[in-house]
Design a protein around this motif. Structure first.
Motif, short mmCIF file in Angstrom:
data_model
loop_
_atom_site.label_atom_id
_atom_site.label_comp_id
_atom_site.label_asym_id
_atom_site.label_seq_id
_atom_site.Cartn_x
_atom_site.Cartn_y
_atom_site.Cartn_z
N GLY A 114 -21.14 59.23 31.38
CA GLY A 114 -20.14 59.70 32.33
C GLY A 114 -19.86 57.98 33.30
O GLY A 114 -19.74 57.27 32.46
N ALA A 115 -19.02 58.62 34.05
CA ALA A 115 -18.63 57.57 35.12
C ALA A 115 -18.74 57.69 36.36
O ALA A 115 -18.65 59.32 36.77
N GLN A 116 -18.07 57.26 37.27
CA GLN A 116 -18.00 57.41 38.42
C GLN A 116 -17.01 56.61 39.21
O GLN A 116 -15.73 56.08 38.80
N GLU A 117 -16.71 57.10 40.90
CA GLU A 117 -15.67 56.35 40.99
C GLU A 117 -15.71 54.76 41.91
O GLU A 117 -16.49 54.76 41.93
N ARG A 118 -14.19 54.26 41.79
CA ARG A 118 -14.39 52.91 41.76
C ARG A 118 -13.07 53.16 44.00
O ARG A 118 -12.65 53.89 43.92
N HIS A 119 -14.44 52.59 43.87
CA HIS A 119 -13.88 52.30 45.74
C HIS A 119 -13.82 50.46 46.66
O HIS A 119 -14.11 49.87 46.34
N LEU A 120 -12.28 50.59 46.61
CA LEU A 120 -12.15 49.92 47.20
C LEU A 120 -11.73 49.56 49.05
O LEU A 120 -11.23 50.24 49.25
N PRO A 121 -12.91 48.48 50.10
CA PRO A 121 -12.92 49.58 50.40
C PRO A 121 -11.81 49.03 51.78
O PRO A 121 -10.15 47.71 51.12
N PHE A 122 -11.22 49.17 52.84
CA PHE A 122 -9.99 48.72 53.85
C PHE A 122 -11.01 49.68 54.84
O PHE A 122 -11.80 49.44 55.14
N PRO A 123 -9.92 48.79 56.45
CA PRO A 123 -10.82 48.80 57.73
C PRO A 123 -11.18 49.94 58.22
O PRO A 123 -9.73 51.28 57.93
N GLY A 124 -12.14 50.80 58.10
CA GLY A 124 -12.09 51.75 58.69
C GLY A 124 -12.85 52.84 57.80
O GLY A 124 -12.83 53.71 57.71
N TRP A 125 -13.02 52.35 55.92
CA TRP A 125 -13.75 53.24 54.97
C TRP A 125 -14.72 53.86 55.86
O TRP A 125 -15.40 54.66 55.48
N THR A 126 -15.59 53.55 56.65
CA THR A 126 -16.63 53.79 56.97
C THR A 126 -17.25 54.76 57.82
O THR A 126 -17.88 55.71 58.44
N LEU A 127 -15.62 55.00 58.46
CA LEU A 127 -15.79 56.66 59.04
C LEU A 127 -16.50 57.99 58.68
O LEU A 127 -15.84 58.25 57.97
#
Length: 483
Positions: A129-142
């Motif tokens: 299968g596959a996994q999600e691709r995450h592109l970060p942005f300010p605040g994405w760790t909240l």
């Protein structure tokens, strides 16, 4: 099933999603001894993820499209001869001899309860299968920020929502499915922000015309958005998340065609959760560790290079589904069935099987849906300007708390010209997830403009596909228990 522990199965299938299920039951019905291993407790993969029996869900099919087709596959598995091993995490595959592979897995609970399992097979089908691709942005760790697919998994498997007011953002058709599912379950969706647009599909009119079911799916999700009064903003992205202890609001900005935020277009939207994802990337670690060739997809993701019968570049290894590129569950099922027949023809020396009308029909269907998958990937490929969302203080590697500023410093002042060197200088990608969350972003920042910010393919090979305790490695593996 082999009569002796030392005897190999004809086929080991890794992954019990649509591709793995179809491949396993097809090969079993053609007379092969087949073992199907999956990390989950139930078949179906991510697409047909459904609530655990203990939750008492009476109508899990209400959370899915095409449930009857999956149920039919599951019945074939239950009524056939395939050995299914749930809760088995395959961490590597090695060559036993010229004609046999050894599959290494972990089973049991985390910690002391984990046990190593080793089995042998003449051929292997990767359906990981596959996994999600995450592109970060300010605040994405909240707290309150989850993956788009993660939000859907929470709903399907746990019957819970990530919040009551959920903004859905990113790129790709998954966003529409997530928004409509969450809204149907009672969440309020203030906005769906799609970083790309949908005009890109117009560049592939043949792929659209030959896949009318995809247009029907889009119409179903579009009507759901209208029914729930969910606004859809194209060429828009969440460029910042606001909050102290958890998500309180997001800023949605308009983007130009390169995904650069347009000054002065930021819009503040109150919410208590954000479901964000920028498409899916194939999980190829097991196959690439064995030297299987890869290709770069239209969206920059690395997928396995496969021939017309789903063979990898390494003899004895096949792959099906999203390991060869994301294209939806129907494509995965078709490729799994095609691979099952091809493997049976190979092991039984019956080339007539691959020349049958059934195979010809499967190949036509596969090619038609794969063409649409490529058009979809191209339409939603990340633009080069997305790195402009990141301030120097934005965490890119969450595990090791490595910021965009440190990665830019490594790529610029310290002369790191690739992601591997950046990793050595900053520890980005060395944490618990081993770069699964941040590798795309690190690669783009490491490119420093040479790849125009697009997502480059990964050249890394991982000898271990999942974390394995050292104590487990020192334990003598046991024969799997099919019961």
């Amino acid at each position: 099933m082999p009569t002796s522990p030392s005897d190999p199965y004809d086929l080991a299938v890794v992954g019990a999603g649509p591709a793995g299920l179809a491949g396993a039951v097809t090969a079993g019905e053609l007379g092969l001894s087949v073992i199907l291993l999956d990390a989950a407790g139930q078949t179906g993969g991510q697409y047909f993820r459904h609530p655990a029996p203990g939750l008492g869900a009476t109508r899990p099919q209400a959370l899915h499209h095409d449930w009857p087709a999956f149920a039919a596959l599951r019945r074939r598995l239950e009524n056939g001869t395939v050995t299914h091993l749930a809760h088995h995490h395959v961490w590597t595959v090695t060559r036993r001899d010229e004609h046999t592979w050894t599959v290494h897995a972990l089973t049991g609970t985390d910690g002391d309860g984990e046990r190593p399992v080793r089995l042998h097979a003449r051929t292997v089908l990767f359906a990981t299968g596959a996994q999600e691709r995450h592109l970060p942005f300010p605040g994405w760790t909240l707290p309150g920020v989850v993956g788009a697919g993660g939000a859907q998994a929470m709903l399907k498997s746990g019957l819970v929502l990530p919040g009551q007011r959920v903004v859905v953002a990113g790129s790709g058709p998954l966003l529409l499915a997530v928004a409509s599912s969450l809204a149907a379950a009672g969440a309020r969706i203030p906005a769906v922000a799609e970083a790309s647009g949908y005009l890109g599909y117009a560049r592939s009119p043949r792929a659209l015309a030959t896949n009318p079911h995809k247009l029907l799916e889009a119409a179903v999700h579009g009507s759901a958005l209208l029914r729930h009064r969910i606004p859809l903003h194209t060429r828009s992205a969440v460029t910042e998340v606001h909050g102290t202890d958890r998500v309180e609001a997001v800023t949605v900005s308009r983007l130009d065609r390169h995904w650069r935020p347009l000054p002065g277009t930021g819009r503040h939207i109150a919410c208590d959760a954000l479901a964000a994802g920028h498409g899916l990337v194939p999980q190829t670690e097991l196959a690439t560790s064995l030297g299987c060739a890869t290709r770069r997809g239209p969206d920059g993701a690395t997928a396995l290079a496969l021939d017309d019968l789903q063979r990898t570049s390494v003899p004895g290894l096949w792959a099906a589904g999203e390991t060869g590129g994301t294209g939806g569950w129907q494509l995965a099922r078709t490729e799994g069935e095609l691979a099952g027949i091809a493997i049976a023809a190979h092991l039984r020396a019956r080339p007539v099987l691959t020349g049958s009308r059934r195979v010809a029909g499967l190949r036509r269907r596969r090619d038609r849906m794969r063409a649409f998958a490529d058009a979809m990937a191209a339409a939603h490929a990340p633009g080069p300007g997305w790195t402009g969302w990141l301030t120097d203080a934005t965490d890119v590697c969450r595990c090791e708390e490595v910021t965009a500023g440190r990665i830019r410093e490594a790529a610029g002042e310290l002369g790191a010209g690739d992601a591997r060197t950046v990793k050595l200088l900053t520890r980005a990608g060395m944490g618990w997830c081993q770069g699964r969350m941040c590798s795309a972003a690190v690669s783009c920042l490491a490119a420093d403009g040479t790849a125009e910010g697009t997502v480059p393919p990964s050249a890394e090979r991982r000898p271990l596909a999942v974390p394995v305790p050292l104590g487990v490695l020192a334990t003598e593996p046991e024969r799997p228990d099919p019961g």
